[in-house]
Motif scaffolding. Sequence first.
Motif, PDB file in Angstrom:
ATOM      1  N   ARG A   1     -65.191  48.605   3.152  1.00 16.79           N
ATOM      2  CA  ARG A   1     -64.459  49.606   2.248  1.00 16.79           C
ATOM      3  C   ARG A   1     -64.580  49.172   0.702  1.00 16.79           C
ATOM      4  N   THR A   2     -65.896  48.736   0.225  1.00 15.78           N
ATOM      5  CA  THR A   2     -66.215  48.306  -1.025  1.00 15.78           C
ATOM      6  C   THR A   2     -65.786  49.295  -2.182  1.00 15.78           C
ATOM      7  N   GLY A   3     -66.006  50.611  -1.802  1.00 21.06           N
ATOM      8  CA  GLY A   3     -65.565  51.518  -2.798  1.00 21.06           C
ATOM      9  C   GLY A   3     -64.171  51.554  -3.022  1.00 21.06           C
ATOM     10  N   LEU A   4     -63.276  51.073  -2.239  1.00 25.69           N
ATOM     11  CA  LEU A   4     -61.768  51.112  -2.604  1.00 25.69           C
ATOM     12  C   LEU A   4     -61.111  49.769  -3.370  1.00 25.69           C
ATOM     13  N   ALA A   5     -62.044  48.987  -3.416  1.00 31.49           N
ATOM     14  CA  ALA A   5     -61.613  47.753  -4.090  1.00 31.49           C
ATOM     15  C   ALA A   5     -60.844  48.011  -5.378  1.00 31.49           C
ATOM     16  N   ARG A   6     -61.458  49.019  -6.347  1.00 31.51           N
ATOM     17  CA  ARG A   6     -60.879  49.254  -7.652  1.00 31.51           C
ATOM     18  C   ARG A   6     -59.622  50.122  -7.625  1.00 31.51           C
ATOM     19  N   VAL A   7     -59.501  51.029  -6.302  1.00 31.46           N
ATOM     20  CA  VAL A   7     -58.316  51.697  -6.320  1.00 31.46           C
ATOM     21  C   VAL A   7     -57.088  50.709  -5.645  1.00 31.46           C
ATOM     22  N   LEU A   8     -57.347  49.771  -4.793  1.00 33.10           N
ATOM     23  CA  LEU A   8     -56.531  48.719  -4.403  1.00 33.10           C
ATOM     24  C   LEU A   8     -56.053  48.060  -5.549  1.00 33.10           C
ATOM     25  N   ARG A   9     -56.770  47.574  -6.436  1.00 33.92           N
ATOM     26  CA  ARG A   9     -56.485  46.712  -7.820  1.00 33.92           C
ATOM     27  C   ARG A   9     -55.451  47.723  -8.393  1.00 33.92           C
ATOM     28  N   HIS A  10     -55.575  48.964  -8.722  1.00 34.33           N
ATOM     29  CA  HIS A  10     -54.675  49.839  -9.348  1.00 34.33           C
ATOM     30  C   HIS A  10     -53.422  50.268  -8.686  1.00 34.33           C
ATOM     31  N   HIS A  11     -53.443  50.365  -7.584  1.00 31.86           N
ATOM     32  CA  HIS A  11     -52.274  50.938  -6.838  1.00 31.86           C
ATOM     33  C   HIS A  11     -51.792  49.884  -5.812  1.00 31.86           C
ATOM     34  N   ALA A  12     -52.365  49.092  -5.328  1.00 27.17           N
ATOM     35  CA  ALA A  12     -51.535  48.232  -3.811  1.00 27.17           C
ATOM     36  C   ALA A  12     -51.114  47.055  -4.515  1.00 27.17           C
ATOM     37  N   ASN A  13     -49.787  46.927  -3.797  1.00 27.98           N
ATOM     38  CA  ASN A  13     -49.100  45.524  -3.995  1.00 27.98           C
ATOM     39  C   ASN A  13     -49.746  44.450  -3.078  1.00 27.98           C
ATOM     40  N   ALA A  14     -50.103  44.787  -1.873  1.00 25.37           N
ATOM     41  CA  ALA A  14     -50.976  43.963  -0.998  1.00 25.37           C
ATOM     42  C   ALA A  14     -51.701  44.512   0.156  1.00 25.37           C
ATOM     43  N   ALA A  15     -52.722  43.896   0.399  1.00 28.99           N
ATOM     44  CA  ALA A  15     -53.736  44.616   1.346  1.00 28.99           C
ATOM     45  C   ALA A  15     -54.126  43.400   2.272  1.00 28.99           C
ATOM     46  N   ILE A  16     -54.946  43.839   3.595  1.00 29.04           N
ATOM     47  CA  ILE A  16     -55.332  42.756   4.283  1.00 29.04           C
ATOM     48  C   ILE A  16     -56.650  43.638   5.243  1.00 29.04           C
ATOM     49  N   ASP A  17     -57.657  42.885   5.317  1.00 33.87           N
ATOM     50  CA  ASP A  17     -58.541  43.666   5.945  1.00 33.87           C
ATOM     51  C   ASP A  17     -58.629  43.495   7.535  1.00 33.87           C
ATOM     52  N   LEU A  18     -58.742  44.402   8.411  1.00 34.30           N
ATOM     53  CA  LEU A  18     -58.464  44.545   9.852  1.00 34.30           C
ATOM     54  C   LEU A  18     -59.778  44.102  10.522  1.00 34.30           C
ATOM     55  N   SER A  19     -59.654  42.679  10.884  1.00 30.90           N
ATOM     56  CA  SER A  19     -60.834  42.140  11.675  1.00 30.90           C
ATOM     57  C   SER A  19     -60.256  41.926  13.055  1.00 30.90           C
ATOM     58  N   ASP A  20     -59.079  41.620  13.278  1.00 30.03           N
ATOM     59  CA  ASP A  20     -58.558  41.073  14.608  1.00 30.03           C
ATOM     60  C   ASP A  20     -57.719  42.145  15.297  1.00 30.03           C
ATOM     61  N   GLY A  21     -57.504  43.390  14.813  1.00 36.73           N
ATOM     62  CA  GLY A  21     -56.727  44.368  15.442  1.00 36.73           C
ATOM     63  C   GLY A  21     -55.618  44.721  14.334  1.00 36.73           C
ATOM     64  N   LEU A  22     -55.318  46.222  14.271  1.00 34.55           N
ATOM     65  CA  LEU A  22     -54.265  46.719  13.644  1.00 34.55           C
ATOM     66  C   LEU A  22     -53.044  45.927  13.799  1.00 34.55           C
ATOM     67  N   ALA A  23     -52.497  45.653  14.920  1.00 29.16           N
ATOM     68  CA  ALA A  23     -51.000  45.320  15.045  1.00 29.16           C
ATOM     69  C   ALA A  23     -50.927  43.819  14.675  1.00 29.16           C
ATOM     70  N   GLY A  24     -52.088  42.847  15.019  1.00 34.27           N
ATOM     71  CA  GLY A  24     -51.887  41.654  14.667  1.00 34.27           C
ATOM     72  C   GLY A  24     -52.187  41.370  13.012  1.00 34.27           C
ATOM     73  N   ASP A  25     -53.016  42.109  12.662  1.00 35.22           N
ATOM     74  CA  ASP A  25     -53.091  41.973  11.085  1.00 35.22           C
ATOM     75  C   ASP A  25     -51.983  42.436  10.314  1.00 35.22           C
ATOM     76  N   ALA A  26     -51.373  43.472  10.803  1.00 38.39           N
ATOM     77  CA  ALA A  26     -50.224  43.904  10.346  1.00 38.39           C
ATOM     78  C   ALA A  26     -49.009  42.874  10.133  1.00 38.39           C
ATOM     79  N   ASP A  27     -49.034  42.047  11.423  1.00 35.43           N
ATOM     80  CA  ASP A  27     -47.967  41.109  11.491  1.00 35.43           C
ATOM     81  C   ASP A  27     -48.321  39.982  10.511  1.00 35.43           C
ATOM     82  N   LYS A  28     -49.904  39.854  10.177  1.00 30.06           N
ATOM     83  CA  LYS A  28     -50.205  38.905   9.037  1.00 30.06           C
ATOM     84  C   LYS A  28     -49.553  39.279   7.855  1.00 30.06           C
ATOM     85  N   LEU A  29     -49.688  40.374   7.325  1.00 25.34           N
ATOM     86  CA  LEU A  29     -49.361  41.103   6.107  1.00 25.34           C
ATOM     87  C   LEU A  29     -47.774  40.826   6.254  1.00 25.34           C
ATOM     88  N   CYS A  30     -46.855  41.383   7.050  1.00 26.93           N
ATOM     89  CA  CYS A  30     -45.654  41.144   7.306  1.00 26.93           C
ATOM     90  C   CYS A  30     -45.082  39.813   6.966  1.00 26.93           C
TER      91      CYS A  30
END
Lengths: 341, 341
Positions: A212-241
């Motif tokens: 999602r390269t096109g989203l990089a700039r949008v994330l910089r402007h609006h996101a407090n935090a982000a993670i890419d989902l490589s290992d599964g939504l549930a487990g990666d959401a846990d990591k962000l938490c």
Amino acid sequence: MATPPDRDRLGEFDIIARFFAPLATDPASLGLTDDAALLHGEAGKDLAVTTDTLIEGVHFLSSDPAETIGHKVLAVNLSDLASMGAEPMAYLLALSLPEHDPAFRSADWLGSFAAGLQQLQEASGATLIGGDTTGTPGPLAITITAMGRVPEGQAVLRSRAREGDLLYVTGTIGDAALGLRLLKDPSLSGDWNLTDDETRFLIDRYRRPQPRTGLARVLRHHANAAIDLSDGLAGDADKLCIASGLGARVDGRRVPLSKAAAKACKSDPSLLPALLGGGDDYEILAAIPEDRARAFEIDSQRPGVPVTAIGSLHARLPTQAEFIGLDGEPISLERRSFSHF
Amino acid sequence: MATPPDRDRLGEFDIIARFFAPLATDPASLGLTDDAALLHGEAGKDLAVTTDTLIEGVHFLSSDPAETIGHKVLAVNLSDLASMGAEPMAYLLALSLPEHDPAFRSADWLGSFAAGLQQLQEASGATLIGGDTTGTPGPLAITITAMGRVPEGQAVLRSRAREGDLLYVTGTIGDAALGLRLLKDPSLSGDWNLTDDETRFLIDRYRRPQPRTGLARVLRHHANAAIDLSDGLAGDADKLCIASGLGARVDGRRVPLSKAAAKACKSDPSLLPALLGGGDDYEILAAIPEDRARAFEIDSQRPGVPVTAIGSLHARLPTQAEFIGLDGEPISLERRSFSHF
């Protein structure tokens, strides 16, 4: 008359000159002929650096086409850069080719592998600046190290989510996990009532993730935090938490599914937990402050990245993601993430 | 009572937290817990970036201690940075651990491997900033990507040697090639009349190459060109010649040999060509303008790096290195370099 055994087997320097030097269009690569690449420092920019290894039989299948293997190994690294809000710049390729199989040193295989890299580097702006090519008695293994630029201090970390942030996810979830199952057992296509196009779609999502390269700039402007989902939504959401010290409540009914994945889940409702804990999505999970949510949704339209609000972050909850199902009760996830270890 | 099979087998996150996080002392690493590392850009500095893979059975032996494997994989990358005149800054570690052998996931093995990295990163100034840990059905494989800083425009390339430059080499040549032979056939120690200490010295040179990090600054000040010797003096000298469009004449009698290597060559004079074309020296070959030679020699003493003039560079010669032997005639080298491909 015997054919010389090495006739179609290309040497290391031939391979670099013929297949990889054309990808090294930035002067930083020094034409792939020196001991190291040389990037100019840029004041006011931070450099995001990430590395990921893909191994035959672990991260991709032996039957996967060379072109999608080339694509995938670059894509998974660019996905990490995107989630940090970084613009892709350059990558190094460490390629270990099986000694026992001359196919990997053929112009066919190498040309197709390089074409997979080429397409994605043209789409993303990253170019090859260095690497290492070696033989291995083991399976095909590829490590890419990718670098991207971020305006100073604007990188998006996992650890900066705040209480009350909304959780957004890009694209659709679980397609790759289904694609992998279909590759391992083609008869599932019938069990799930999928058309050929839907089957191909899911397989392509496994083999050819779109960073999602096109989203990089949008994330910089609006996101407090982000993670890419490589290992599964549930487990990666846990990591962000865990990184942010917050708990997440995710509405499982809102998790976006593709038409094909929804159809498969309708045929077999027990698939849903597998989609939430399956790997290889290479989508992005982002924590967006509530008062930025509308602007985030609008700005994501420009690069054409679909985003969906699926939950929110809360203090005073265990630092993990709880998924709520159709019945309003938590979904029990036996496996929260897919491990390649 | 059955012992749980995974009792001594550490998981991915345990391994990172216990063995690798202590190496990640720079804030750029983000504690090894994010999608990418984050380096601050620095105006007036260029960034040298290099990557090298080592594979069990190809670049090191299965019998090599974990500690020397950790040392070697970082050393070979730091050697590339040194030859560019770059000061080591950071590295990423992509580690593929064999699934079939639980020894590689034991605290013993991992602790020893990490200790090898730790000692060298303390000596060099580079710290771990990121990585990837995965399982593999193949042999142990490790890719490191290392980064170093160079004052803008001062990097030392292979391609800038000039007519009349003197060729200098650091340290001694061929020890590692002999060490590898000794590991494969311990009876050679007797054939070569080596003491136990001499045998150990040569083996240690194979297992624990010393990157010439201390010479980086001296090279920036005095060298027109340099290359690190990974594949053999003869073949790597050829690469410098080709990149610079010059030919080299090297006096084989001046090529510096350790006491142990000289003793082995005395017992078996046919070894000399193997030393000149053997790999794994990780010394540096540099092209120094004649009027800088004295200053280069003096300045190399401060970091304690022995340097020896072995030849010179000339236009109107084939772009390769010609080695002159004891009899004043060219030495015939069947193999000019060691290939891991």
